[in-house]
Write a protein that holds these residues in place. Structure first.
Motif, PDB file in Angstrom:
ATOM      1  N   LEU A  57      27.889 -33.603  33.053  1.00  0.00           N
ATOM      2  CA  LEU A  57      27.400 -34.231  34.414  1.00  0.00           C
ATOM      3  C   LEU A  57      27.106 -33.152  35.568  1.00  0.00           C
ATOM      4  N   PHE A  58      27.823 -32.379  35.423  1.00  0.00           N
ATOM      5  CA  PHE A  58      27.396 -31.163  36.494  1.00  0.00           C
ATOM      6  C   PHE A  58      26.058 -30.852  36.356  1.00  0.00           C
ATOM      7  N   PHE A  91      23.273 -32.183  34.657  1.00  0.00           N
ATOM      8  CA  PHE A  91      22.273 -33.324  34.848  1.00  0.00           C
ATOM      9  C   PHE A  91      22.195 -33.622  36.394  1.00  0.00           C
ATOM     10  N   SER A  92      23.515 -34.052  36.986  1.00  0.00           N
ATOM     11  CA  SER A  92      23.110 -34.036  38.521  1.00  0.00           C
ATOM     12  C   SER A  92      22.479 -33.071  39.082  1.00  0.00           C
ATOM     13  N   TRP A  93      22.791 -32.027  39.054  1.00  0.00           N
ATOM     14  CA  TRP A  93      22.202 -30.704  39.637  1.00  0.00           C
ATOM     15  C   TRP A  93      20.473 -30.881  39.130  1.00  0.00           C
ATOM     16  N   TYR A 140      18.924 -33.345  38.617  1.00  0.00           N
ATOM     17  CA  TYR A 140      18.125 -34.632  39.055  1.00  0.00           C
ATOM     18  C   TYR A 140      18.376 -34.548  40.782  1.00  0.00           C
ATOM     19  N   LEU A 141      19.024 -33.457  41.144  1.00  0.00           N
ATOM     20  CA  LEU A 141      19.283 -33.645  42.733  1.00  0.00           C
ATOM     21  C   LEU A 141      17.850 -33.570  43.455  1.00  0.00           C
ATOM     22  N   LEU A 147      15.648 -36.530  43.020  1.00  0.00           N
ATOM     23  CA  LEU A 147      16.093 -37.882  43.868  1.00  0.00           C
ATOM     24  C   LEU A 147      15.939 -37.408  45.266  1.00  0.00           C
ATOM     25  N   GLU A 148      15.962 -36.513  45.552  1.00  0.00           N
ATOM     26  CA  GLU A 148      15.867 -36.302  46.997  1.00  0.00           C
ATOM     27  C   GLU A 148      14.317 -36.242  47.515  1.00  0.00           C
ATOM     28  N   TYR A 161      13.872 -39.843  47.661  1.00  0.00           N
ATOM     29  CA  TYR A 161      14.311 -40.516  48.917  1.00  0.00           C
ATOM     30  C   TYR A 161      13.677 -40.191  50.162  1.00  0.00           C
ATOM     31  N   SER A 182      17.214 -44.514  40.335  1.00  0.00           N
ATOM     32  CA  SER A 182      17.854 -43.432  39.625  1.00  0.00           C
ATOM     33  C   SER A 182      18.359 -44.041  38.347  1.00  0.00           C
ATOM     34  N   TYR A 183      18.830 -45.102  38.596  1.00  0.00           N
ATOM     35  CA  TYR A 183      19.395 -46.125  37.399  1.00  0.00           C
ATOM     36  C   TYR A 183      18.326 -46.135  36.354  1.00  0.00           C
ATOM     37  N   ARG A 185      15.705 -44.334  36.022  1.00  0.00           N
ATOM     38  CA  ARG A 185      15.329 -43.035  35.627  1.00  0.00           C
ATOM     39  C   ARG A 185      16.456 -42.722  34.480  1.00  0.00           C
ATOM     40  N   GLY A 186      17.600 -42.747  34.867  1.00  0.00           N
ATOM     41  CA  GLY A 186      18.595 -42.383  34.042  1.00  0.00           C
ATOM     42  C   GLY A 186      18.426 -43.191  32.461  1.00  0.00           C
ATOM     43  N   VAL A 232      15.776 -41.470  30.860  1.00  0.00           N
ATOM     44  CA  VAL A 232      16.116 -40.032  30.510  1.00  0.00           C
ATOM     45  C   VAL A 232      16.899 -40.128  29.142  1.00  0.00           C
ATOM     46  N   ALA A 244      25.266 -39.400  35.817  1.00  0.00           N
ATOM     47  CA  ALA A 244      24.897 -38.228  36.315  1.00  0.00           C
ATOM     48  C   ALA A 244      23.625 -38.561  37.424  1.00  0.00           C
ATOM     49  N   LEU A 245      22.936 -39.546  37.112  1.00  0.00           N
ATOM     50  CA  LEU A 245      21.805 -39.652  37.987  1.00  0.00           C
ATOM     51  C   LEU A 245      22.349 -40.319  39.356  1.00  0.00           C
ATOM     52  N   ALA A 248      23.955 -37.639  41.322  1.00  0.00           N
ATOM     53  CA  ALA A 248      23.022 -37.036  42.173  1.00  0.00           C
ATOM     54  C   ALA A 248      22.500 -37.953  43.425  1.00  0.00           C
ATOM     55  N   VAL A 265      22.537 -36.859  47.473  1.00  0.00           N
ATOM     56  CA  VAL A 265      21.566 -37.141  48.327  1.00  0.00           C
ATOM     57  C   VAL A 265      21.766 -38.099  49.276  1.00  0.00           C
ATOM     58  N   ILE A 276      32.118 -33.911  40.769  1.00  0.00           N
ATOM     59  CA  ILE A 276      31.240 -32.822  40.467  1.00  0.00           C
ATOM     60  C   ILE A 276      30.170 -32.636  41.803  1.00  0.00           C
TER      61      ILE A 276
END
Lengths: 250, 422
Positions: free
Chosen positions: A147-148, A150-152, A154-155, A158-159, A162, A197-198, A200-201, A204, B40-41, B44, B48, B83
């Protein structure tokens, strides 16, 4: 977004093993929380500042980050000395400044800055990629590590997403204000972001499944303890024992 | 929202860490590999979103969206928030490692609880109602985490009572904005991508009735769990009574701690002048009143904390003659209650030999009996006092007013929405 700026560098701490750095950061942070004597806290702060200085990160960036951290501390300085019962130093109208309150504020300030400086010099000097691998090596549950990571990963994507949606809104004349329309617009922007993001998830995941993903986090980076790490470990051992010793003596 | 490093006491930090570990353990189980990229998405995306600054009046606030996260992810919101905080600590140095547990728990618990409750009410058939429920969950999550932040600070020491109140108050406008944003977001998602909210098909009626009942139960339990914590208020209470010779009493803060060396102003009704004394280390005081009448006691515990108590002094004829002569205003001693005062010699023979007709003997006996009674009643009195202290510990007013605030605003919103839909 400015990320991982501190991870670029070639200092000793940048090169140290992230596993060791994580353990050292946890140990030192916990120890500082337990400390109460001013001298040991000062020593902790000075050594944290020394470690931070040794990373040779841009001082302006460091100061900026420390400033943000200290906003809450400033708030405490404005309130705590007056709201703590204890012997009064001086009275100004309805406000009484107490020495216990001042002492408490000083302790909090020292602790907060020492811990944040330790974290800056130890954790922020590694890339998230390296940290995720180190966490996995340290037997942190795999789901958390993934999680850590993947979140990073796609941060930034996603930014950008946005910013793109927001730009579209601004181009159509959207001006934020305190009204329901603004809130609804923001909610719709965020909703769009979540939907994208959903999706895209989902994509992915499919792409990963195509490449054989079965829930395992494959380690690509392996670490080996080197001279730097033993240096860091012995420095930590020396520092933590002396902090405890001073705390115990006073 | 964030509590900085070095502020909280060790037990609070440990408790927060323990709760977070438990929450993570549950949350991780709810994330199978199939769902991992999505969670995870969304993590993120929330990270944001938390960088988005929304205007509130002259200033602005960044979104937290723990309620929305709870609605969308359920238990998986726990790891997601964790996270998010780890990323903030590593990338922006907001906070560090030791407060990670407390901060995660403070944000995730209300988010998960209210999110899970709200989830049960969401349905495609009633988008407005669903949006209102989600909005309520969003607002309540922020209020809940504001409350938890206040509690964590309050439990860490008396010095933080004012800070924790300020922080809780600062959460009120944010809760309002979050309620709107969460509600509108859920409305949007219900229209655009209902499966994200877990609504693929409208519920059958009996099924939804069952779910509503369940949700009401969960809500009740959650409410009961959260509310009694209360924000640690710093009110000072005064408890005073007349024991036949002295006015004694105790001053304590509403968290049960005694008000040490607080100034006490004593005024007798009908007299202009007053005199002062101080409470001892247990917050107790005792002094001898001058003659019968109504006494007004005002306690000043500093920083504007005040408490008043009225004591009516009615001497028995006997006692008045016995004590009246040697009381002066300056004599008030704050050392201890009458309990530690030296015992008057107990004249045994006076009781035995006492002739019923003799007024002197009668007076003596009455005095002795009075003193005996006081001594016997003392434990009961202390117990009563302790009871009064424990009852005063929790101030629900802040909590209830905050909840009412949100309920009212959401009610107005619901009204406006329903009008528009017609």
């Amino acid at each position: 977004m400015t990320c991982e700026h501190m991870a670029q560098g070639k200092s000793l701490l940048h090169r140290a093993d992230p596993r060791v750095k994580i353990m050292v950061a946890i140990l030192l942070s916990l120890e500082v929380v337990f400390l109460s004597s001013l001298i040991s806290l000062f020593l902790a702060l000075v050594s944290a500042a020394f470690m931070l200085f040794s990373t040779r990160i841009d001082t302006r960036l460091l100061l900026k980050r420390l400033l943000v951290v200290n906003v809450f501390v400033v708030l405490l300085w404005l309130i705590i000395p007056f709201s703590t019962p204890g012997p009064a130093l001086f009275t100004l109208g309805p406000f009484t400044l107490t020495s216990t309150g001042l002492l408490l504020c000083l302790v909090i300030t020292l602790k907060c800055n020492a811990i944040v400086m330790f974290n800056m010099s130890l954790l922020s000097t590694s890339t998230v990629f390296a940290l995720a691998h180190a966490l996995d090596h340290l037997k942190v549950p795999s789901v958390l590590v993934q999680l850590f990571f993947f979140s990073w990963r796609y941060l930034h994507v996603l930014e950008e997403e946005y910013m793109r949606i927001k730009r579209a809104a601004v181009l159509r004349g959207f001006r934020p204000g305190t009204n329901l329309f603004t809130y609804r617009t923001y909610a719709n922007i965020l909703g769009t972001l979540f939907v994208r993001s959903y999706d895209r998830g989902q994509r992915v995941y499919w792409a990963m499944v195509c490449r054989g993903f079965d829930g395992t986090f494959w380690l690509l980076q392996h670490f080996r303890l080197r001279g730097t790490d033993f240096l860091l470990m012995s420095f930590t051992a020396l520092l933590s024992t002396s902090l405890l010793f001073i705390q115990w003596r006073s | 929202m964030h509590i900085s490093e070095g502020v909280l006491s060790i037990p609070v930090l440990a408790a927060g860490a323990a709760i977070t570990v438990a929450g993570l353990a549950i949350g991780i189980r709810k994330v199978p590999p199939r769902k991992l990229p999505k969670v995870a998405l969304l993590t993120a995306a929330f990270f944001v979103a938390s960088l988005v600054h929304v205007p509130i009046g002259p200033s602005n606030a960044h979104l937290v969206l723990n309620g929305l996260l709870g609605v969308l992810l359920g238990w998986a919101a726990f790891p997601a928030i964790f996270i998010g905080l780890v990323l903030q600590a590593v990338l922006f140095q907001f906070g560090g490692l030791t407060t990670l547990g407390v901060n995660t728990a403070n944000m995730a618990i209300p988010g998960v609880v209210f999110g899970l409750i709200a989830r049960r009410f969401l349905s495609l058939k009633m988008p407005t109602f669903s949006a209102i429920v989600a909005g309520l969950a969003g607002g309540m999550s922020i209020l809940g985490s504001g409350l938890l932040v206040a509690i964590s600070l309050g439990l860490s020491g008396d010095s933080f009572s004012l800070v924790s109140r300020l922080i809780f108050t600062a959460h009120l406008p944010i809760a309002l904005v979050e309620a709107f944003i969460t509600g509108f977001s859920i409305r949007f998602l219900l229209r655009v991508r209902p499966e994200m909210v877990g609504c693929t098909s409208p519920l059958r009626r009996e099924e939804s009735a069952k779910k509503t009942l369940n949700a009401a139960l969960v809500a009740l339990v959650a409410f009961l769990m959260i509310v009694p914590q209360g924000v640690q208020a710093h009110r000072v209470n005064l408890f005073a009574w007349f024991d036949g010779e002295n006015i004694v009493g105790r001053a304590y803060y509403s968290n049960g701690r005694p008000a040490i060396e607080a100034a006490l102003k004593v005024k007798k009704e009908g007299f202009r002048e007053s005199f002062r004394l101080k409470t001892d280390k247990e917050g107790r005081f005792s002094f001898t009143p001058k003659g019968p009448g109504n006494y007004e006691l005002v306690l000043e515990a500093g920083q504007g904390h005040m408490a008043k108590a009225y004591v009516q002094v009615k001497f028995n004829e006997t006692l008045k003659t016995g004590k009246g002569s040697n009381t002066t205003q300056g004599e008030a001693d704050a050392k201890g209650s009458f309990y530690e005062e030296k015992e008057r010699p107990f004249k045994k023979d006076s009781v035995i030999k006492g002739v019923p007709g003799s007024i002197k003997k009668c007076q003596d006996m009455e005095k002795t009996l009075d003193r005996l009674l006081i001594r016997r009643l003392e434990p009961i009195r202390r117990e009563l006092e302790a009871l009064a202290v424990s009852q005063n510990k929790v101030t629900l007013r802040d909590v209830i007013s905050g909840v009412g605030y949100i309920l009212g605003i959401v009610g107005i919103w619901a009204y406006l929405l329903s009008r528009r839909e017609k």
